[in-house]
Design a protein around this motif. Sequence first.
Motif, short mmCIF file in Angstrom:
data_model
loop_
_atom_site.label_atom_id
_atom_site.label_comp_id
_atom_site.label_asym_id
_atom_site.label_seq_id
_atom_site.Cartn_x
_atom_site.Cartn_y
_atom_site.Cartn_z
N TYR A 84 -20.41 -58.41 14.75
CA TYR A 84 -19.96 -56.86 14.69
C TYR A 84 -21.18 -56.03 15.01
O TYR A 84 -20.95 -55.11 15.75
CB TYR A 84 -19.30 -56.66 13.44
CG TYR A 84 -18.89 -55.26 13.06
CD1 TYR A 84 -17.88 -54.80 13.78
CD2 TYR A 84 -19.77 -54.45 12.53
CE1 TYR A 84 -17.46 -53.49 13.39
CE2 TYR A 84 -19.33 -52.91 12.38
CZ TYR A 84 -18.32 -52.68 12.98
OH TYR A 84 -17.91 -51.41 12.84
N TRP A 85 -22.28 -56.03 14.27
CA TRP A 85 -23.41 -55.22 14.57
C TRP A 85 -23.90 -55.29 15.92
O TRP A 85 -24.27 -54.42 16.59
CB TRP A 85 -24.50 -55.37 13.48
CG TRP A 85 -23.90 -54.81 12.08
CD1 TRP A 85 -23.65 -55.57 11.11
CD2 TRP A 85 -23.82 -53.42 11.97
NE1 TRP A 85 -23.05 -54.82 10.06
CE2 TRP A 85 -23.03 -53.52 10.49
CE3 TRP A 85 -23.71 -52.22 12.64
CZ2 TRP A 85 -22.87 -52.28 9.88
CZ3 TRP A 85 -23.42 -51.12 12.02
CH2 TRP A 85 -23.09 -50.87 10.65
N ARG A 86 -23.93 -56.49 16.60
CA ARG A 86 -24.56 -56.78 17.98
C ARG A 86 -23.48 -55.86 18.79
O ARG A 86 -23.84 -55.40 19.75
CB ARG A 86 -24.33 -58.19 18.26
CG ARG A 86 -25.73 -59.06 17.64
CD ARG A 86 -25.95 -60.45 18.65
NE ARG A 86 -24.90 -61.25 18.40
CZ ARG A 86 -24.85 -62.02 17.34
NH1 ARG A 86 -25.75 -62.09 16.20
NH2 ARG A 86 -23.83 -62.98 17.29
N SER A 87 -22.16 -56.07 18.56
CA SER A 87 -21.20 -55.16 19.53
C SER A 87 -21.41 -53.76 19.21
O SER A 87 -21.33 -53.20 20.41
CB SER A 87 -19.69 -55.70 19.19
OG SER A 87 -19.38 -55.18 17.92
N ALA A 260 -25.37 -64.27 25.96
CA ALA A 260 -26.02 -64.09 24.57
C ALA A 260 -25.42 -62.81 23.96
O ALA A 260 -26.25 -61.99 23.41
CB ALA A 260 -27.79 -64.02 24.92
N ASP A 261 -24.22 -62.59 24.22
CA ASP A 261 -23.69 -61.37 23.68
C ASP A 261 -24.20 -60.15 24.26
O ASP A 261 -24.15 -59.03 23.61
CB ASP A 261 -23.65 -61.23 22.13
CG ASP A 261 -22.80 -62.33 21.49
OD1 ASP A 261 -21.89 -62.65 22.00
OD2 ASP A 261 -22.85 -62.72 19.94
N SER A 262 -24.88 -60.11 25.63
CA SER A 262 -25.44 -58.93 26.04
C SER A 262 -24.25 -57.78 26.41
O SER A 262 -24.50 -56.82 26.68
CB SER A 262 -26.19 -59.21 26.86
OG SER A 262 -25.67 -60.12 28.08
N THR A 263 -23.04 -58.59 26.65
CA THR A 263 -22.01 -57.51 27.22
C THR A 263 -20.93 -57.49 26.12
O THR A 263 -19.68 -57.13 26.42
CB THR A 263 -21.42 -58.00 28.55
OG1 THR A 263 -20.91 -59.31 28.57
CG2 THR A 263 -22.41 -57.96 29.59
N LEU A 264 -21.05 -57.78 24.85
CA LEU A 264 -19.99 -57.77 23.87
C LEU A 264 -20.02 -56.31 23.43
O LEU A 264 -20.71 -56.18 22.21
CB LEU A 264 -20.57 -58.95 22.48
CG LEU A 264 -19.58 -59.09 21.77
CD1 LEU A 264 -18.27 -59.76 22.22
CD2 LEU A 264 -20.09 -59.75 20.49
N VAL A 265 -19.33 -55.64 24.10
CA VAL A 265 -19.06 -54.23 23.60
C VAL A 265 -17.97 -54.41 22.63
O VAL A 265 -17.35 -55.31 22.26
CB VAL A 265 -18.30 -53.63 24.86
CG1 VAL A 265 -19.58 -53.23 25.72
CG2 VAL A 265 -17.28 -53.91 25.47
N TYR A 266 -17.70 -53.21 21.83
CA TYR A 266 -16.87 -53.25 20.44
C TYR A 266 -15.53 -53.72 20.83
O TYR A 266 -14.91 -54.50 20.21
CB TYR A 266 -17.09 -51.74 20.13
CG TYR A 266 -16.46 -51.53 18.62
CD1 TYR A 266 -17.45 -51.66 17.55
CD2 TYR A 266 -15.32 -51.51 18.40
CE1 TYR A 266 -16.86 -51.45 16.20
CE2 TYR A 266 -14.69 -51.39 16.98
CZ TYR A 266 -15.47 -51.48 16.17
OH TYR A 266 -15.16 -51.35 14.51
N THR A 267 -14.79 -52.95 22.04
CA THR A 267 -13.57 -53.40 22.09
C THR A 267 -13.17 -54.78 22.39
O THR A 267 -12.16 -55.30 22.42
CB THR A 267 -12.84 -52.48 23.08
OG1 THR A 267 -13.49 -52.61 24.23
CG2 THR A 267 -12.77 -51.03 22.58
N LEU A 268 -14.33 -55.40 23.34
CA LEU A 268 -14.11 -57.09 23.52
C LEU A 268 -14.07 -57.63 22.48
O LEU A 268 -13.46 -58.71 22.06
CB LEU A 268 -15.01 -57.09 24.57
CG LEU A 268 -15.09 -58.45 24.97
CD1 LEU A 268 -13.82 -58.81 25.94
CD2 LEU A 268 -16.39 -58.74 25.92
#
Length: 320
Positions: A84-87, A260-268
């Motif tokens: 969650y915090w990564r997003s 590596a969650d580099s494009t894991l935006v919040y809505t995704l």
Amino acid sequence: MTATATRPPDAAPPATGGKPARKRERQGAAWVFLSPWVLGAAVLTLLPMAVSLYLSFTDYNMFDAPRWIGFRNYTQMFTEDPRYWRSVITTLTYVVIAVPLQLLLALAVAIALKSVKRGKGFYRSAFYAPSLLGASMSIALVWRAIFNDGGSVDNLLSGMGIDIGGWINKPGWAILSVALLTIWQFGAPMVIFLAGLQQIPAELYEAAAVDGASWWRQFRSITIPMLSPVLFFNLVLQMIQAFQVFTPAFAVSAGKGGPADSTLVYTLYLYDRGFTASHMGYASAMAWALLLAIGAVTAVLFRTSRAWVFYANDNNEGAR
């Protein structure tokens, strides 16, 4: 003897309350015309929001009945979920990159178009077209192909001696490719900037030129202050949209948020929790956290606007 006038028993009573009656009639007609919007807002917006707020306090997997768990979703989200915090960090990175660059590009093109004498309509339509096309999944997939290994960007940079590879496969570059798709869609703020530029009186520039002011001085002392309300409007609008980015990140990462969650935006990540993992209660809590965050950022922008947004009727004392 004083004569008194009598009214026949079958005569109509005198008209009373004419203005209030007409006012009620106008209000009734207004509600009739507004009823489709009111019904749509209640059924399609307010009711789903109320249901979402209730689900955010439940454990709900879309198949079984919701089970009330109180604030468990929120405590898990803030204290037990590192993704969650990564997003959150990924989304903030995207917003910081995309919004300022998009507004700068939109303003630069608007200033250039203001001085165009012939074909202004054509250029305006051409620059606005990406705003209509860029939000589609098909364009996002094309963008993925452009920035993939062996894509156009990779081949161009390799020909210049810069060997980066496909951007979407590099954690440090993937979010930049997503941001560039948003920056490319600068048409809507550009049109708003152009409308604002056309409202600035030409006499101000003429007086500044007579006083020997350079182009940069005119831009800093006339264009920016006079355009600040439009700049503020575009900033708020694009900031809200940037926090809700989904399609580019989904297409570039194939819905996984990688690498590596580099494009894991919040809505995704919200989509992943709600529709992939079937944790709809958790996803609802994330949605409400996003709503509160956007509201807080918007409130901060409105608060700080008093220091840099100027209106003609405020005697340069800032926004009220």
